[in-house]
Design a protein around this motif. Structure first.
Motif, PDB file in Angstrom:
ATOM      1  N   LYS A  15       9.142  -2.424 -16.898  1.00 22.13           N
ATOM      2  CA  LYS A  15      10.435  -1.903 -17.376  1.00 22.13           C
ATOM      3  C   LYS A  15      11.512  -1.809 -16.303  1.00 22.13           C
ATOM      4  CE  LYS A  15       9.081  -1.235 -21.616  1.00 22.13           C
ATOM      5  NZ  LYS A  15       9.654  -2.017 -22.724  1.00 22.13           N
ATOM      6  N   ASP A  16      11.162  -1.960 -15.037  1.00 22.52           N
ATOM      7  CA  ASP A  16      12.136  -1.762 -13.957  1.00 22.52           C
ATOM      8  C   ASP A  16      12.283  -3.076 -13.185  1.00 22.52           C
ATOM      9  OD1 ASP A  16      13.497  -1.109 -11.631  1.00 22.52           O
ATOM     10  OD2 ASP A  16      12.402   0.756 -11.291  1.00 22.52           O
ATOM     11  N   PRO A  17      13.299  -3.879 -13.523  1.00 23.47           N
ATOM     12  CA  PRO A  17      13.436  -5.203 -12.869  1.00 23.47           C
ATOM     13  C   PRO A  17      13.627  -5.101 -11.360  1.00 23.47           C
ATOM     14  CG  PRO A  17      14.881  -5.034 -14.788  1.00 23.47           C
ATOM     15  CD  PRO A  17      14.302  -3.667 -14.567  1.00 23.47           C
ATOM     16  N   GLU A  18      14.298  -4.053 -10.897  1.00 31.36           N
ATOM     17  CA  GLU A  18      14.533  -3.910  -9.451  1.00 31.36           C
ATOM     18  C   GLU A  18      13.196  -3.662  -8.731  1.00 31.36           C
ATOM     19  OE1 GLU A  18      15.025  -2.029  -5.704  1.00 31.36           O
ATOM     20  OE2 GLU A  18      14.345  -0.920  -7.461  1.00 31.36           O
ATOM     21  N   PHE A  19      12.365  -2.795  -9.315  1.00 34.30           N
ATOM     22  CA  PHE A  19      11.047  -2.525  -8.709  1.00 34.30           C
ATOM     23  C   PHE A  19      10.176  -3.787  -8.763  1.00 34.30           C
ATOM     24  CE2 PHE A  19       6.603  -1.029  -9.211  1.00 34.30           C
ATOM     25  CZ  PHE A  19       6.451  -0.508  -7.931  1.00 34.30           C
ATOM     26  N   ARG A  20      10.304  -4.506  -9.869  1.00 30.89           N
ATOM     27  CA  ARG A  20       9.526  -5.752 -10.004  1.00 30.89           C
ATOM     28  C   ARG A  20       9.914  -6.744  -8.910  1.00 30.89           C
ATOM     29  NH1 ARG A  20      11.403  -8.336 -14.822  1.00 30.89           N
ATOM     30  NH2 ARG A  20      10.920  -6.349 -15.799  1.00 30.89           N
ATOM     31  N   ALA A  21      11.202  -6.807  -8.607  1.00 33.30           N
ATOM     32  CA  ALA A  21      11.663  -7.733  -7.563  1.00 33.30           C
ATOM     33  C   ALA A  21      11.135  -7.298  -6.194  1.00 33.30           C
ATOM     34  CB  ALA A  21      13.187  -7.784  -7.561  1.00 33.30           C
ATOM     35  N   ARG A  22      11.150  -5.983  -5.932  1.00 36.11           N
ATOM     36  CA  ARG A  22      10.614  -5.505  -4.644  1.00 36.11           C
ATOM     37  C   ARG A  22       9.125  -5.796  -4.549  1.00 36.11           C
ATOM     38  NH1 ARG A  22      10.441  -0.167  -3.409  1.00 36.11           N
ATOM     39  NH2 ARG A  22      11.205   0.672  -5.367  1.00 36.11           N
ATOM     40  N   PHE A  23       8.438  -5.617  -5.670  1.00 32.60           N
ATOM     41  CA  PHE A  23       6.997  -5.905  -5.696  1.00 32.60           C
ATOM     42  C   PHE A  23       6.757  -7.391  -5.435  1.00 32.60           C
ATOM     43  CE2 PHE A  23       3.134  -7.179  -7.906  1.00 32.60           C
ATOM     44  CZ  PHE A  23       2.209  -6.239  -7.491  1.00 32.60           C
ATOM     45  N   GLY A  24       7.597  -8.210  -6.049  1.00 25.75           N
ATOM     46  CA  GLY A  24       7.442  -9.647  -5.860  1.00 25.75           C
ATOM     47  C   GLY A  24       7.626 -10.069  -4.418  1.00 25.75           C
ATOM     48  N   ALA A  25       8.523  -9.384  -3.724  1.00 29.52           N
ATOM     49  CA  ALA A  25       8.795  -9.741  -2.329  1.00 29.52           C
ATOM     50  C   ALA A  25       7.712  -9.224  -1.392  1.00 29.52           C
ATOM     51  CB  ALA A  25      10.155  -9.178  -1.920  1.00 29.52           C
ATOM     52  N   ASP A  26       7.200  -8.029  -1.679  1.00 24.17           N
ATOM     53  CA  ASP A  26       6.201  -7.421  -0.775  1.00 24.17           C
ATOM     54  C   ASP A  26       5.393  -6.397  -1.570  1.00 24.17           C
ATOM     55  OD1 ASP A  26       4.704  -6.149   1.153  1.00 24.17           O
ATOM     56  OD2 ASP A  26       6.352  -5.982   2.583  1.00 24.17           O
ATOM     57  N   PRO A  27       4.330  -6.826  -2.223  1.00 21.11           N
ATOM     58  CA  PRO A  27       3.590  -5.920  -3.110  1.00 21.11           C
ATOM     59  C   PRO A  27       3.070  -4.675  -2.397  1.00 21.11           C
ATOM     60  CG  PRO A  27       2.797  -8.180  -3.364  1.00 21.11           C
ATOM     61  CD  PRO A  27       3.781  -8.186  -2.240  1.00 21.11           C
ATOM     62  N   LEU A  28       2.503  -4.847  -1.227  1.00 20.87           N
ATOM     63  CA  LEU A  28       1.919  -3.687  -0.541  1.00 20.87           C
ATOM     64  C   LEU A  28       2.975  -2.662  -0.167  1.00 20.87           C
ATOM     65  CD1 LEU A  28      -0.886  -5.242   1.692  1.00 20.87           C
ATOM     66  CD2 LEU A  28      -1.147  -3.623  -0.205  1.00 20.87           C
ATOM     67  N   ALA A  29       4.132  -3.119   0.249  1.00 14.27           N
ATOM     68  CA  ALA A  29       5.204  -2.176   0.581  1.00 14.27           C
ATOM     69  C   ALA A  29       5.685  -1.460  -0.679  1.00 14.27           C
ATOM     70  CB  ALA A  29       6.361  -2.917   1.254  1.00 14.27           C
TER      71      ALA A  29
END
Lengths: 75, 281
Positions: A15-29
């Motif tokens: 539901k949160d595209p911004e969080f999804r993008a951060r996850f996509g860039a660096d899942p562990l972070a």
């Protein structure tokens, strides 16, 4: 196993595209603050939705997160 | 005195493209067949001129997050939006072609809620929750381009354990029937989801269905034998992939002892598609 932590992360990924993008860039972070077991953290780091389902992630979430959804074999 | 003038239950992933992708040509063919049966049921529903349509369905962790998962929730207010999902995958994508807002039957929804609480049902309520494909795929397939009457969406928690029991869902359906009888409206009711699919909610078991179990459900519904259905356990529903049959249990309570007539049953590797109508004469 932390059923709530796993599923609240899945819900946020859907539901949160911004969080999804951060996850996509660096899942562990992106999941650094989540209360996950080592197995759960490794499954998220590997974007392994099948394993996340085995660890308690709800099926309808792992099937429907944009860009991360598991695609079972065609029958 | 109000009446239930139409009752039907049906599968709710009504997307030929989706089932062609996951099952091949037979997936498209059987989905088209199921949708034709549902559309025909919709024509019969429209002919009743009903004042409202109660839709009993489940949330796929779209409307409700993990801060609250209601066992039974009545949507109140004047209208309800469809769920919006960016970059929608799978069964979420079918919503994108549907109207974005639907009128509600405020008085009937409030009556179900208020009289339910008075009768001992600890119902949740929502003014804001959107509805997903479980509600809108059947409603739009039934109506096509015809007007959709005011809706009363009701969510049953089919997926997040512990779910309400089959017996409790049946009792809630009996409550709906009592509310309708006390009112002045002619009401249709549909339940959506199923039949057997996604046993144990496990990715590893996608592709398994339990047609024997579905056969038992249909046998009892066709004969109006609702006691064994009320005795179904959560474990049976989970293992057979019949989680969404809890929605059907609400409908059964509302129309019992009416008998079901199967309009369509089609087995696919992913799901057993079904369309069932109750004879209320």
């Amino acid at each position: 196993m932390s059923r709530y932590a796993v599923n609240s992360l899945l819900y946020r990924l859907k539901k949160d595209p911004e969080f999804r993008a951060r996850f996509g860039a660096d899942p562990l972070a992106a999941i650094a603050d989540a209360d996950l077991s080592a197995d759960e953290r490794a499954a998220f780091a590997a974007r392994d939705m099948r394993r996340i389902n085995e660890l308690g992630g709800y099926l309808h979430l792992v099937l429907s997160i944009p860009g991360l959804a598991v695609h079972p074999p065609r029958h | 005195m109000g009446r239930i003038v139409f009752a039907a239950a049906m599968s709710h992933v009504l997307d030929p493209d989706y089932y062609e992708r996951v099952c091949g040509a037979v997936g498209r063919r059987k989905t088209d067949e199921a949708m034709a049966a549902i559309a025909a049921m919709g024509e019969r529903f429209s002919a009743t001129g009903a004042d409202a349509l109660v839709v009993v369905a489940d949330d796929h962790l779209n409307a409700f997050s993990f801060n609250c998962v209601p066992a039974i929730c009545v949507r109140i207010g004047r209208d309800v939006p469809r769920m919006r999902q960016d970059h929608a995958e799978a069964f979420d994508a079918v919503l994108e072609h549907m109207p974005i807002s639907y009128p509600l039957h405020e008085a009937l929804a409030n009556a179900i809620l208020e009289q339910g609480t008075a009768a001992g049902f600890d119902l949740a309520l929502s003014w804001e929750a959107p509805v997903d494909h479980a509600f809108l795929a059947p409603v739009n397939t039934m109506h096509g381009t015809r007007p959709i009457p005011p809706l009363v969406p009701i969510w049953i928690n089919c997926f997040v354990a512990p779910q309400p029991t089959a017996r409790r869902c049946f009792a809630f359906g009996q409550h709906i029937a009592r509310v309708v009888a006390r009112g002045d409206w002619n009401v249709g009711i549909i339940a959506t989801g199923g039949l057997s699919h996604f046993p144990e909610l496990s990715v590893a078991r996608i592709g398994d269905t339990d047609s024997v179990f579905d056969g038992r459900l249909i046998h009892w519904m066709e004969r109006g034998e609702h006691e064994p259905l009320q005795a179904l356990s959560g474990d049976e529903l989970h293992k057979s992939g019949s989680h969404e049959f809890l929605n059907w249990m609400v409908l059964l309570g509302a129309v019992s002892p009416a008998r079901a007539e199967v309009r369509y049953f089609g087995e696919l590797p992913r799901i057993n598609l079904a369309a069932v109508e109750w004879n209320l004469a």
